[in-house]
Design a protein around this motif. Structure first.
Motif: not given
Ligand SMILES: [Zn+2]
Length: 191
Positions: A45-52, A109-113, A183-191
């Motif tokens: 979850a921490r890694l997932e959040a750090s993408q943004s 990677r972020a929703l805004g991007l 799709r391309i700059p979307a955060p990768l789902r890890l959890t």
């Protein structure tokens, strides 16, 4: 290889042998005890959040515009050199914009991007459509002795030029362009 039901259950992380009735989380290669599963889940979850984190919007926008220019030139160049209006080539715009936003923006990677990427891709698609249509108009115009359109024309004329080559297929191509760019700059789902 088959594993017998009596084989001891060992946590992949801490190598602790679990009691037969102990709750655990099964994964493809084995299982985790509850404690380790919780820690790994938190880490993911921490890694997932750090993408943004640390998104640089101006730099990402620059990368997206760069990709849009490249993609538009590829499409325009393709249609002008082959004289075939092959709209499917336009999807390269979505791909180029998405990767421009992602790579030049430092792999954030972020929703805004995603929104930024899709917006730039839509604008690039519009500009490229104008350039392609204008080229085809000019080829016909020169052949028939009409005046060719300059590169920059008033807005109402831009709309007319865009309408010239419009077909329902363009909406599908635009849809693919937007999908790729989104799709391309979307955060990768890890959890
Ligand atoms: Zn464990």
């Amino acid at each position: 290889m088959t594993t017998s039901a009596a084989a001891p259950k060992v946590c992949l992380q801490c190598n602790r042998e679990l009691r037969a009735d102990e709750p655990h989380v099964a994964v493809q290669d084995g299982l985790f005890c509850q404690g380790c599963a919780g820690q790994l889940q938190a880490e993911l979850a921490r890694l997932e959040a750090s993408q943004s984190e640390g998104v640089n919007y101006p730099l990402s926008a620059f990368g997206g515009v760069l990709g849009g220019v490249v993609g538009a030139l590829v499409w325009w160049g393709f249609t002008v050199t082959t004289q075939i209006s092959f709209g499917l080539v336009a999807v390269v715009i979505g791909y180029a914009v998405g990767h421009g936003v992602l790579r030049v923006g430092g792999y954030r990677r972020a929703l805004g991007l995603q929104g930024l990427s899709a917006t730039i891709a839509a604008l690039s698609f519009g500009v490229a459509s104008f350039l392609v249509n204008r080229s085809f108009y000019n080829m016909a115009a020169v052949e028939q002795g009409f005046e060719a359109l300059p590169l920059v024309v008033p807005l109402p004329l831009v709309v007319e030029v865009l309408k010239m080559g419009a077909s329902p297929m363009d909406l599908i191509f635009l849809g693919i362009v937007l999908y790729e760019a989104w799709r391309i700059p979307a955060p990768l789902r890890l959890t």
